[in-house]
Design a protein around this motif. Structure first.
Motif, PDB file in Angstrom:
ATOM      1  N   UNK A 147       0.825  -1.167  -0.060  1.00  0.00           N
ATOM      2  CA  UNK A 147       0.014  -0.084   0.071  1.00  0.00           C
ATOM      3  C   UNK A 147       1.028   1.157   0.013  1.00  0.00           C
ATOM      4  N   UNK A 148       0.663   2.026  -0.949  1.00  0.00           N
ATOM      5  CA  UNK A 148       1.426   3.377  -1.182  1.00  0.00           C
ATOM      6  C   UNK A 148       0.631   4.499  -1.140  1.00  0.00           C
ATOM      7  N   UNK A 149       1.315   5.678  -0.829  1.00  0.00           N
ATOM      8  CA  UNK A 149       0.576   7.168  -1.100  1.00  0.00           C
ATOM      9  C   UNK A 149       1.824   8.189  -1.146  1.00  0.00           C
ATOM     10  N   UNK A 150       1.308   9.321  -1.835  1.00  0.00           N
ATOM     11  CA  UNK A 150       2.023  10.396  -2.097  1.00  0.00           C
ATOM     12  C   UNK A 150       1.404  11.501  -1.815  1.00  0.00           C
ATOM     13  N   UNK A 151       1.700  12.412  -0.862  1.00  0.00           N
ATOM     14  CA  UNK A 151       1.208  13.795  -0.771  1.00  0.00           C
ATOM     15  C   UNK A 151      -0.456  13.630  -0.349  1.00  0.00           C
ATOM     16  N   UNK A 152      -0.733  12.480   0.303  1.00  0.00           N
ATOM     17  CA  UNK A 152      -2.119  12.069   0.749  1.00  0.00           C
ATOM     18  C   UNK A 152      -2.450  12.864   2.010  1.00  0.00           C
ATOM     19  N   UNK A 153      -1.730  12.591   3.121  1.00  0.00           N
ATOM     20  CA  UNK A 153      -2.228  12.961   4.509  1.00  0.00           C
ATOM     21  C   UNK A 153      -0.652  12.887   5.432  1.00  0.00           C
ATOM     22  N   UNK A 154      -0.773  13.498   6.452  1.00  0.00           N
ATOM     23  CA  UNK A 154       0.130  13.283   7.535  1.00  0.00           C
ATOM     24  C   UNK A 154       0.016  11.807   7.915  1.00  0.00           C
ATOM     25  N   UNK A 155       1.448  11.351   8.258  1.00  0.00           N
ATOM     26  CA  UNK A 155       1.374   9.940   8.715  1.00  0.00           C
ATOM     27  C   UNK A 155       0.314   9.320   9.632  1.00  0.00           C
ATOM     28  N   UNK A 156      -0.147  10.078  10.655  1.00  0.00           N
ATOM     29  CA  UNK A 156      -0.746   9.537  11.812  1.00  0.00           C
ATOM     30  C   UNK A 156      -2.195   9.332  10.940  1.00  0.00           C
ATOM     31  N   UNK A 157      -2.649  10.345  10.124  1.00  0.00           N
ATOM     32  CA  UNK A 157      -4.142  10.124   9.474  1.00  0.00           C
ATOM     33  C   UNK A 157      -3.821   9.038   8.377  1.00  0.00           C
ATOM     34  N   UNK A 158      -2.830   8.950   7.771  1.00  0.00           N
ATOM     35  CA  UNK A 158      -2.391   8.101   6.667  1.00  0.00           C
ATOM     36  C   UNK A 158      -2.599   6.598   7.045  1.00  0.00           C
ATOM     37  N   UNK A 159      -2.018   6.493   8.074  1.00  0.00           N
ATOM     38  CA  UNK A 159      -2.146   5.194   8.777  1.00  0.00           C
ATOM     39  C   UNK A 159      -3.403   4.784   8.935  1.00  0.00           C
ATOM     40  N   UNK A 160      -4.256   5.396   9.238  1.00  0.00           N
ATOM     41  CA  UNK A 160      -5.664   5.189   9.513  1.00  0.00           C
ATOM     42  C   UNK A 160      -6.203   4.981   8.166  1.00  0.00           C
ATOM     43  N   UNK A 161      -5.924   5.479   7.148  1.00  0.00           N
ATOM     44  CA  UNK A 161      -6.308   5.192   5.796  1.00  0.00           C
ATOM     45  C   UNK A 161      -5.872   3.725   5.277  1.00  0.00           C
ATOM     46  N   UNK A 162      -4.567   3.542   5.552  1.00  0.00           N
ATOM     47  CA  UNK A 162      -3.941   2.489   5.071  1.00  0.00           C
ATOM     48  C   UNK A 162      -4.203   1.175   5.975  1.00  0.00           C
ATOM     49  N   UNK A 163      -4.715   1.381   7.266  1.00  0.00           N
ATOM     50  CA  UNK A 163      -4.946   0.416   8.187  1.00  0.00           C
ATOM     51  C   UNK A 163      -5.641  -0.920   7.621  1.00  0.00           C
ATOM     52  N   UNK A 164      -6.457  -0.870   6.864  1.00  0.00           N
ATOM     53  CA  UNK A 164      -7.239  -2.166   6.185  1.00  0.00           C
ATOM     54  C   UNK A 164      -6.433  -2.874   5.344  1.00  0.00           C
ATOM     55  N   UNK A 165      -5.453  -2.455   4.724  1.00  0.00           N
ATOM     56  CA  UNK A 165      -4.473  -3.050   3.816  1.00  0.00           C
ATOM     57  C   UNK A 165      -3.093  -3.588   4.694  1.00  0.00           C
ATOM     58  N   UNK A 166      -2.680  -2.823   5.605  1.00  0.00           N
ATOM     59  CA  UNK A 166      -1.748  -3.217   6.570  1.00  0.00           C
ATOM     60  C   UNK A 166      -2.064  -4.273   7.321  1.00  0.00           C
ATOM     61  N   UNK A 167      -3.440  -4.254   7.944  1.00  0.00           N
ATOM     62  CA  UNK A 167      -3.677  -5.435   8.795  1.00  0.00           C
ATOM     63  C   UNK A 167      -4.045  -6.650   7.967  1.00  0.00           C
ATOM     64  N   UNK A 168      -4.095  -6.493   6.517  1.00  0.00           N
ATOM     65  CA  UNK A 168      -4.150  -7.487   5.919  1.00  0.00           C
ATOM     66  C   UNK A 168      -3.098  -8.251   5.358  1.00  0.00           C
ATOM     67  N   UNK A 169      -1.773  -7.688   5.678  1.00  0.00           N
ATOM     68  CA  UNK A 169      -0.635  -8.124   5.690  1.00  0.00           C
ATOM     69  C   UNK A 169       0.432  -7.512   4.620  1.00  0.00           C
TER      70      UNK A 169
END
Length: 217
Positions: A147-169
């Motif tokens: 999962x990747x992103x560029x100029x999307x959001x500060x890291x604390x908020x970005x991890x919330x967006x990415x959490x479903x993907x990170x949780x899936x491995x």
């Protein structure tokens, strides 16, 4: 994950299509697709603000190379999710480079409808292995390698967006600038993670944040 290439030398700061091809090892077909993507970006940028006008002059280094370097960090990855895909960086660049690879797929998550129309126009025109998702990235249910992103959001908020993907491995590869240290400190208030900072090859202050073992505090 493999080691990242060395950053650009100062003499290579003037970066054009030929320099991009040599640096990335892109084929003639990939370069034709990249050039077509650039022309579509210029055309659509006249109708909507996808990137700043000055940024178009730095397309090959600041946008194309900045995006393409992720492939070298995760060469084995086949399925990607680009959150807040916007003008297609890094997602469309990764899809161009992955075109023709068995199992390759890039998911482009974007909440703004007009940007989705642009992304879909490029995907259709170049027959890319990519799917445009109009909606909130955190609401999608996708199994991806990275999962990747560029100029999307500060890291604390970005991890919330990415959490479903990170949780899936998935592994996280996030393109960040000079404030990455403070962003990670803030994110650590809400998240536990293992982070490696990889120097960007496209500009000296850039870093790619490689995240694994992410969990909520």
């Amino acid at each position: 994950m493999s080691a990242a290439p060395a950053p650009l030398e100062p003499a290579l700061e003037l970066f054009d299509a030929n320099a991009f091809q040599a640096r990335i090892g892109a084929s003639a077909r990939q370069m034709a697709d990249m050039a077509a993507f650039r022309e579509l970006l210029i055309e659509w940028n006249g109708r909507m603000n996808l990137v700043g006008p000055s940024a178009l002059g730095e397309f090959w280094r600041r946008h194309a190379l900045d995006s393409a370097q992720l492939r070298d960090i995760a060469p084995e990855a086949r399925v990607w999710a680009d959150l807040g895909a916007g003008a297609g960086f890094p997602g469309l660049v990764l899809a161009i480079l992955a075109k023709g690879q068995p199992g390759a797929q890039v998911h482009l998550a974007e909440s703004v409808a007009k940007r989705c129309r642009f992304l879909q126009a490029v995907v259709d025109a170049l027959a890319l292995p990519a799917t445009v998702h109009h909606g909130r990235a955190e609401d999608l249910t996708l199994k991806v390698d990275v999962v990747t992103a560029r100029a999307c959001a500060p890291m604390a908020r970005l991890l919330g967006y990415a959490w479903p993907y990170l949780r899936g491995g998935a592994t996280g590869l996030f393109l960040k600038g000079q404030d990455v240290g403070s962003e990670l400190q803030d994110a650590a208030k809400y998240w536990k993670f293992s982070a490696d900072l990889i120097p960007s090859i496209s500009y000296s202050e850039g870093r790619i944040v490689q995240l694994k073992k992410v969990s909520r505090v």
